[in-house]
Design a protein around this motif. Structure first.
Motif, mmCIF file in Angstrom:
data_model
loop_
_atom_site.group_PDB
_atom_site.id
_atom_site.type_symbol
_atom_site.label_atom_id
_atom_site.label_comp_id
_atom_site.label_asym_id
_atom_site.label_seq_id
_atom_site.Cartn_x
_atom_site.Cartn_y
_atom_site.Cartn_z
ATOM 1 N N MET A 77 -39.309 16.513 -49.748
ATOM 2 C CA MET A 77 -38.853 16.097 -51.052
ATOM 3 C C MET A 77 -38.073 14.795 -50.892
ATOM 4 N N LYS A 78 -38.381 13.850 -51.748
ATOM 5 C CA LYS A 78 -37.727 12.550 -51.691
ATOM 6 C C LYS A 78 -36.619 12.443 -52.734
ATOM 7 N N TYR A 79 -35.629 11.655 -52.383
ATOM 8 C CA TYR A 79 -34.530 11.358 -53.305
ATOM 9 C C TYR A 79 -35.023 10.418 -54.400
ATOM 10 N N ASN A 80 -34.707 10.780 -55.642
ATOM 11 C CA ASN A 80 -35.032 9.946 -56.788
ATOM 12 C C ASN A 80 -33.770 9.874 -57.648
ATOM 13 N N LYS A 81 -33.199 8.683 -57.761
ATOM 14 C CA LYS A 81 -31.937 8.520 -58.469
ATOM 15 C C LYS A 81 -32.033 8.953 -59.933
ATOM 16 N N ALA A 82 -33.119 8.614 -60.605
ATOM 17 C CA ALA A 82 -33.263 8.955 -62.023
ATOM 18 C C ALA A 82 -33.289 10.470 -62.227
ATOM 19 N N VAL A 83 -34.015 11.167 -61.384
ATOM 20 C CA VAL A 83 -34.096 12.629 -61.489
ATOM 21 C C VAL A 83 -32.738 13.245 -61.165
ATOM 22 N N MET A 84 -32.094 12.730 -60.140
ATOM 23 C CA MET A 84 -30.786 13.258 -59.748
ATOM 24 C C MET A 84 -29.758 13.044 -60.854
ATOM 25 N N THR A 85 -29.801 11.894 -61.505
ATOM 26 C CA THR A 85 -28.878 11.605 -62.602
ATOM 27 C C THR A 85 -29.103 12.575 -63.761
ATOM 28 N N TYR A 144 -34.367 20.538 -59.586
ATOM 29 C CA TYR A 144 -34.674 19.147 -59.252
ATOM 30 C C TYR A 144 -36.194 18.953 -59.207
ATOM 31 N N GLN A 145 -36.884 19.880 -58.563
ATOM 32 C CA GLN A 145 -38.343 19.772 -58.463
ATOM 33 C C GLN A 145 -38.994 19.860 -59.846
ATOM 34 N N ASP A 146 -38.459 20.718 -60.705
ATOM 35 C CA ASP A 146 -38.993 20.826 -62.066
ATOM 36 C C ASP A 146 -38.823 19.516 -62.835
ATOM 37 N N LEU A 147 -37.660 18.911 -62.712
ATOM 38 C CA LEU A 147 -37.411 17.620 -63.378
ATOM 39 C C LEU A 147 -38.306 16.528 -62.786
ATOM 40 N N GLU A 148 -38.514 16.587 -61.492
ATOM 41 C CA GLU A 148 -39.339 15.589 -60.816
ATOM 42 C C GLU A 148 -40.778 15.657 -61.307
ATOM 43 N N ARG A 149 -41.261 16.858 -61.558
ATOM 44 C CA ARG A 149 -42.641 17.021 -62.057
ATOM 45 C C ARG A 149 -42.811 16.428 -63.448
ATOM 46 N N SER A 201 -26.334 17.476 -50.437
ATOM 47 C CA SER A 201 -25.553 18.713 -50.337
ATOM 48 C C SER A 201 -25.998 19.783 -51.329
ATOM 49 N N ALA A 202 -26.512 19.405 -52.489
ATOM 50 C CA ALA A 202 -26.819 20.384 -53.533
ATOM 51 C C ALA A 202 -28.306 20.597 -53.777
ATOM 52 N N VAL A 203 -29.146 19.694 -53.294
ATOM 53 C CA VAL A 203 -30.568 19.786 -53.609
ATOM 54 C C VAL A 203 -31.423 19.925 -52.347
ATOM 55 N N ALA A 204 -31.293 19.001 -51.429
ATOM 56 C CA ALA A 204 -32.150 18.965 -50.241
ATOM 57 C C ALA A 204 -31.952 20.207 -49.379
ATOM 58 N N ASP A 205 -32.958 20.537 -48.597
ATOM 59 C CA ASP A 205 -32.908 21.655 -47.650
ATOM 60 C C ASP A 205 -32.534 22.977 -48.309
ATOM 61 N N ASN A 206 -33.280 23.323 -49.352
ATOM 62 C CA ASN A 206 -33.099 24.595 -50.059
ATOM 63 C C ASN A 206 -31.723 24.757 -50.683
ATOM 64 N N GLY A 207 -31.180 23.674 -51.198
ATOM 65 C CA GLY A 207 -29.894 23.725 -51.890
ATOM 66 C C GLY A 207 -30.010 24.511 -53.185
ATOM 67 N N PRO A 208 -28.881 24.855 -53.784
ATOM 68 C CA PRO A 208 -28.892 25.689 -54.992
ATOM 69 C C PRO A 208 -29.586 25.043 -56.202
ATOM 70 N N TYR A 209 -29.747 23.742 -56.208
ATOM 71 C CA TYR A 209 -30.369 23.066 -57.351
ATOM 72 C C TYR A 209 -31.752 22.500 -57.015
#
Length: 62
Positions: A1-9, A55-60, A43-51
């Motif tokens: 999973m890649k970091y995407n600033k817009a999705v994270m925001t 995050y993946q749903d928003l990314e889709r 800390s909150a998303v990557a590597d099976n984080g709680p969100y």
């Protein structure tokens, strides 16, 4: 999973606890907003984080 600033925001805007954590990271670590968002992602998303699923749903939707 890649970091995407817009999705994270979007994720941060949907969850008050993430917003509060972002503020805390900025103050405690002295990071600028962009770096603090990236740190929060790791800390909150990557590597099976709680969100990770939300995050993946928003990314889709992008």
């Amino acid at each position: 999973m890649k970091y995407n600033k817009a999705v994270m925001t979007k994720l941060i805007n949907q969850h008050r606890d993430l917003h509060d954590e972002l503020k805390k990271i900025k103050v405690e670590m002295g990071l600028e907003k962009n770096l603090a968002i990236k740190a929060l992602f790791h800390s909150a998303v990557a590597d099976n984080g709680p969100y990770m699923k939300e995050y993946q749903d928003l990314e889709r939707l992008q």
